[in-house]
Design a protein around this motif. Sequence first.
Motif, PDB file in Angstrom:
ATOM      1  N   SER A   1       0.638  -1.354   0.092  1.00  0.00           N
ATOM      2  CA  SER A   1       0.062  -0.084  -0.019  1.00  0.00           C
ATOM      3  C   SER A   1       0.992   1.427   0.303  1.00  0.00           C
ATOM      4  N   ASP A   2       1.808   1.520   0.905  1.00  0.00           N
ATOM      5  CA  ASP A   2       3.074   2.181   0.498  1.00  0.00           C
ATOM      6  C   ASP A   2       3.427   2.692  -0.670  1.00  0.00           C
ATOM      7  N   ASP A   3       3.734   1.625  -1.693  1.00  0.00           N
ATOM      8  CA  ASP A   3       4.285   1.335  -2.599  1.00  0.00           C
ATOM      9  C   ASP A   3       3.090   2.041  -3.581  1.00  0.00           C
ATOM     10  N   VAL A   4       1.642   1.774  -3.740  1.00  0.00           N
ATOM     11  CA  VAL A   4       0.840   2.235  -3.819  1.00  0.00           C
ATOM     12  C   VAL A   4       0.774   4.329  -4.026  1.00  0.00           C
ATOM     13  N   ILE A   5       0.346   4.116  -3.021  1.00  0.00           N
ATOM     14  CA  ILE A   5      -0.193   5.517  -2.282  1.00  0.00           C
ATOM     15  C   ILE A   5       1.461   6.553  -2.893  1.00  0.00           C
ATOM     16  N   THR A   6       3.069   6.225  -2.718  1.00  0.00           N
ATOM     17  CA  THR A   6       3.854   6.831  -3.084  1.00  0.00           C
ATOM     18  C   THR A   6       3.607   6.771  -4.570  1.00  0.00           C
ATOM     19  N   ALA A   7       3.245   6.187  -5.371  1.00  0.00           N
ATOM     20  CA  ALA A   7       2.746   6.031  -7.229  1.00  0.00           C
ATOM     21  C   ALA A   7       1.811   7.788  -7.174  1.00  0.00           C
ATOM     22  N   VAL A   8       1.108   7.548  -6.345  1.00  0.00           N
ATOM     23  CA  VAL A   8       0.017   8.512  -7.011  1.00  0.00           C
ATOM     24  C   VAL A   8       0.481  10.065  -7.092  1.00  0.00           C
ATOM     25  N   PRO A   9       0.320  10.618  -8.152  1.00  0.00           N
ATOM     26  CA  PRO A   9       1.335  12.018  -8.733  1.00  0.00           C
ATOM     27  C   PRO A   9       0.942  12.945  -7.692  1.00  0.00           C
ATOM     28  N   GLN A  10       1.825  13.751  -7.630  1.00  0.00           N
ATOM     29  CA  GLN A  10       2.406  14.639  -7.160  1.00  0.00           C
ATOM     30  C   GLN A  10       1.327  15.352  -7.684  1.00  0.00           C
ATOM     31  N   ALA A  11       0.936  15.904  -8.823  1.00  0.00           N
ATOM     32  CA  ALA A  11      -0.580  16.508  -9.420  1.00  0.00           C
ATOM     33  C   ALA A  11      -1.238  16.481  -8.911  1.00  0.00           C
ATOM     34  N   MET A  12      -1.732  15.057  -8.435  1.00  0.00           N
ATOM     35  CA  MET A  12      -3.041  14.714  -7.316  1.00  0.00           C
ATOM     36  C   MET A  12      -3.186  15.624  -6.170  1.00  0.00           C
ATOM     37  N   ARG A  13      -2.135  16.199  -5.885  1.00  0.00           N
ATOM     38  CA  ARG A  13      -1.654  15.969  -4.293  1.00  0.00           C
ATOM     39  C   ARG A  13      -2.129  17.438  -4.880  1.00  0.00           C
ATOM     40  N   ASP A  14      -1.038  18.169  -5.500  1.00  0.00           N
ATOM     41  CA  ASP A  14      -0.734  19.889  -6.057  1.00  0.00           C
ATOM     42  C   ASP A  14      -2.990  19.977  -6.031  1.00  0.00           C
TER      43      ASP A  14
ATOM     44  N   GLU B   1      -7.544  16.272   4.536  1.00  0.00           N
ATOM     45  CA  GLU B   1      -8.902  15.641   3.508  1.00  0.00           C
ATOM     46  C   GLU B   1      -7.955  15.054   2.289  1.00  0.00           C
ATOM     47  N   THR B   2      -7.407  16.149   1.524  1.00  0.00           N
ATOM     48  CA  THR B   2      -6.699  15.131   0.180  1.00  0.00           C
ATOM     49  C   THR B   2      -5.993  13.896   0.626  1.00  0.00           C
ATOM     50  N   ILE B   3      -5.500  13.057   1.506  1.00  0.00           N
ATOM     51  CA  ILE B   3      -5.471  11.397   1.705  1.00  0.00           C
ATOM     52  C   ILE B   3      -7.183  11.072   1.460  1.00  0.00           C
ATOM     53  N   LEU B   4      -8.018  11.542   2.372  1.00  0.00           N
ATOM     54  CA  LEU B   4      -8.962  10.852   2.189  1.00  0.00           C
ATOM     55  C   LEU B   4      -9.758  10.573   1.038  1.00  0.00           C
ATOM     56  N   ARG B   5      -9.739  11.571  -0.025  1.00  0.00           N
ATOM     57  CA  ARG B   5     -10.818  12.247  -0.841  1.00  0.00           C
ATOM     58  C   ARG B   5      -9.658  11.919  -2.246  1.00  0.00           C
ATOM     59  N   VAL B   6      -8.824  11.870  -2.297  1.00  0.00           N
ATOM     60  CA  VAL B   6      -8.569  11.429  -3.391  1.00  0.00           C
ATOM     61  C   VAL B   6      -7.250  10.448  -3.767  1.00  0.00           C
ATOM     62  N   ILE B   7      -6.312  10.574  -3.224  1.00  0.00           N
ATOM     63  CA  ILE B   7      -4.689   9.974  -2.734  1.00  0.00           C
ATOM     64  C   ILE B   7      -5.588   8.382  -2.417  1.00  0.00           C
ATOM     65  N   ILE B   8      -6.275   7.920  -1.104  1.00  0.00           N
ATOM     66  CA  ILE B   8      -6.397   6.554  -1.253  1.00  0.00           C
ATOM     67  C   ILE B   8      -8.128   6.055  -2.510  1.00  0.00           C
ATOM     68  N   PRO B   9      -8.822   7.116  -2.788  1.00  0.00           N
ATOM     69  CA  PRO B   9      -9.088   6.427  -3.943  1.00  0.00           C
ATOM     70  C   PRO B   9      -8.568   6.538  -4.841  1.00  0.00           C
ATOM     71  N   ALA B  10      -6.960   6.777  -5.597  1.00  0.00           N
ATOM     72  CA  ALA B  10      -6.496   6.702  -6.267  1.00  0.00           C
ATOM     73  C   ALA B  10      -5.660   5.251  -6.105  1.00  0.00           C
ATOM     74  N   ALA B  11      -5.207   5.136  -5.202  1.00  0.00           N
ATOM     75  CA  ALA B  11      -4.484   3.948  -5.180  1.00  0.00           C
ATOM     76  C   ALA B  11      -5.277   3.042  -4.575  1.00  0.00           C
ATOM     77  N   LEU B  12      -6.967   2.938  -4.551  1.00  0.00           N
ATOM     78  CA  LEU B  12      -7.357   1.958  -4.698  1.00  0.00           C
ATOM     79  C   LEU B  12      -7.300   1.138  -4.834  1.00  0.00           C
ATOM     80  N   PRO B  13      -7.456  -0.123  -6.350  1.00  0.00           N
ATOM     81  CA  PRO B  13      -7.021  -0.877  -6.794  1.00  0.00           C
ATOM     82  C   PRO B  13      -5.781  -1.917  -6.012  1.00  0.00           C
ATOM     83  N   GLY B  14      -4.407  -0.650  -6.119  1.00  0.00           N
ATOM     84  CA  GLY B  14      -2.945  -1.317  -5.743  1.00  0.00           C
ATOM     85  C   GLY B  14      -3.913  -1.498  -3.371  1.00  0.00           C
ATOM     86  N   ILE B  15      -4.474  -0.781  -3.303  1.00  0.00           N
ATOM     87  CA  ILE B  15      -4.576  -1.607  -1.467  1.00  0.00           C
ATOM     88  C   ILE B  15      -5.239  -2.617  -1.838  1.00  0.00           C
TER      89      ILE B  15
END
Lengths: 293, 462
Positions: B333-346, B357-371
Amino acid sequence: MNTLSEDLLISRRIGLSISTEDLDAAEVAETNRDTVGDYTVFDPKITARDVNVFYGTKQAICGVNLDLGNYEVLAMIGPSGCGKSTFLRCLNRMNDTIAECRVSGKIHLDGENIYHQNIDEVLLRARVGMVFQKPNPFPKSIFENVAYGPRLHGMTRDIGTLWDIVESSLRKAALWDEVKDILEQPGTSLSGGQQQRLCIARAISINPEVILMDEPCSALDPISTAKIEQLIDELREHYSIAIVTHSMQQAARVSQRTAYFHLGDLIEVGATNQIFSDPLHPLTEAYISGRFG
Amino acid sequence: MSQLLLVAILLALSAIAYQLGRRRALALDNVNGGRTRLHSRPSHYAVLTMLWCLFPPMLVFTVWSVVDTHVITGLLVQDLPAEFQMLPMAHLELVVNDIRNLAQGNIAAHADDPTIQAATGHYQQLLQINRFAKSVVMLLAATAGLAIGWRLISPHLRARVHTERIVNLFLISCAALAILTTIGILLSVLFEAMRFFQTVPVTSFLFGLEWSPQTALRDDQIGSSGAFGAVPLFAGTFLISAIAMMVAVPIGLLSAIYLAEYASRRLRSIAKPLLEILAGIPTVVYGFFAALTLAPLVRQISEAAGIEAASESALAAGLVMGIMIIPFVSSLSDDVITAVPQAMRDGSYAMGATHSETILRVIIPAALPGIVGSILLAVSRAIGETMIVVMAAGLSANLTANPFAAVTTVTVQIVTLLVGDQEFDSPKTLAAFALGLVLFLLTLTLNVIALYVVRKYREQYD
C-alpha cells in the motif's frame, strides 16, 4: 487584439532581420536588472513586496515587487527557470508543500499579509485558486471533480444546490454542453483540453477571488488553447487572474499587463501593449524579439 | 567419460561453433569487396551456428534418457539364465531390482547367488557401454549440427529472424513449463479427491457439520465415527482469517499512510525495512509467540472479564497471524500511495484541502486498486497459513463463531491427515486431497475477484 499580435509578428520579424546575434552571458550579467516600469496598480488585489524565495541555499526569486489588480489578467513571461512559476506558487502558498522552500517578503491579499502566522493556508487557497500546467483531474467522475471543492468547504448540504454549483461552474468553464450527459464518467476519460477546462471549472466552483494559472495551455493542442484563451478573457469579468506562459503570443492575446522575469529578477512590468511594442529594458526587448529564451 | 567432461566438451564445441559462424559470416561479408550485403549482423549467424551445435545433442540426450532404461533392462533379462526368464513378471522385477541394488553397492537380498553376481557384472558392463555410447552420439550430433549450421550460412540466410524465433520458442517453453506444472498439481489433487468422493458423497463433505476423520479399523472400535463434514474447518479458516485481517488491514493501511504521507524521508527509510522484517520471521517463531505468550494472555484477560476461554484460541492465532501479514498490506500500500502523482496532491491542496482531506478523498481513491490487491494478497496468505494455527488454535474442529474457542483450519487438517504412516486407500488420507482441492478453488475464486475488482477500478480511474 488582432492588431496587437500582428504588430508583434511584424516586430519579431524586424527584430530577427536586424540582429540575429545572441546576447552572451557576460552581457546579460552586466545589464542592470532593477525592475523597469510601474509595478503598482491603482486598485490592487494582491501586492507583493520584496519577495525572495530560496530552494535550500539556491535563491530562485530576488526581491520581486509586483501588484495584481482587480479583474485584470496579468501575464508572467520569461525564459525557463526564471522564477515565474515559483512566484506564482507564492501567491497561494503552494510552495509550503515543498519542504526545502523558504519565502521571505510581504504578500498581501486585500491588504492582509498571507504569510502572517494567523493566516490559514487552507482558507487562503480557497480564495486563491490554481490551474496547473498538466491537467490533473481527480480519479473521480466529472461531477465529483467539480463537486470536490464545494463539498470540502461545506458550501451546501443540499444536493440540488450542489447540482446548481456544478452546472454553473461547468458553464463558466465552457464545458457544460460537452459533458452534461456524461457527468458520471471519470474525469480522466475526457480529452486533454476538456480536462484542463474541467480543472478550471473545479477551481471556480468555490468562488475564488483570484485564479492562478501555471502554463495552462502548454500541454494542449491549438484548438483547445484557443478555447481556453477565450475562456480566460471571459473569466476576467469575475476574477483576478495571474497566468504564467511560455507563449508570448498568448500573453499578448489574453493579458492587460505583462511582467517579464529573468533569472529570478522581475525585469520589466507594464501594459501588455507597451511591453510588446515598445519594451524599455534591453533584456525584455531581446526576449520578445526571440534572441533568447 | 564423466558427465562433467562431456558438458565441458559440448560448451567448448559451441564456443568453436560461435567463432566459426562469425568468421564465415565476416568472410562472406568481405567477398566482392564488401558489395554483397548479409541479411543479418555476423553475431546473428554466430549465435545461430552455436544453437545448431547445441540443440541436436540436447535432443539426443532427452530421447536417449527416456529410452535407455527400458532397453538395458530388456537386454539384461534377455541374457539371464532360462530359469529366471520363466518367472512371473512381478518376481522377475524383484530379481532385476536386486541386480540394480548390487550394482550400485546397496544391500541386496541375494547378494551371494553366483548367477545374480554374474548378471550384476553384465549389467554394469551394459551401463558403461550405454554411458559411453550416449556421450559419443551426443558429440557426433553436436559436430554434425555444427557442420550443418556452418554450411547453411549464406548472405540470404535470415539468421536474425531464426535466432529471434528460437529464443522466442525457448521463452514460451519456460512459461509453458510453469503452467503445465500448475495443471499437473491440480490434476493429481483432483484425481485423489475424486477417489475420496467415491466413498464420501460430495454433499456430505461440503455441507456436513461434523469433522471427525478417524475411521475405524475394526468394527468394534468406538469413537471413530469417520465424519467428513468440512464446514467446521472452513468456518475455522474464515474465523481466523477474519481476525487476522481485522488486525492487519487497519494497522497495515494506517502505517502505510503514515509512512508515505507524513513520515520524513529518513524515518521512512528506517521504518519501512523494519516493518518488512515482520514478513521474514519464520512462521514457527510466530507460532511459539502465539502459543506461549499470547494464548495464555488472551485466556487470562478473557477470564478476568468473565468469558470462558480455551487455552488455545482462534483469537490468539488470528492476532499473531494479523501481525505477521501487516507488512503485506503496509509495504504494498505504501508503494501504491507513493506512486500517486504529485499533480493529484497539488490539485487537491490548491482547492483548499488539508493534508488529511487530500489523503482521504483523493489519494486513497486513486490508490484503491493497489490497496485492494495488497489486501487480497494478505487474505490468501492468511488462508494458507498453517504453523501458527497448529500451535495456537488447536486441532479440535469446533463449529463456532466464538473467537475464544479452539478451532482448526483446512490447512492444519491437511497436515494432520498426511503426517505419519498412512494408507492411501482410506478416506481419511484421501480427505486431505479433497480439502486441498476446495482450498485451491477458494483461493482461485479470491484471485479472480481480486483481478476483477482491480480491473474495474482501473477502468474507472486511470
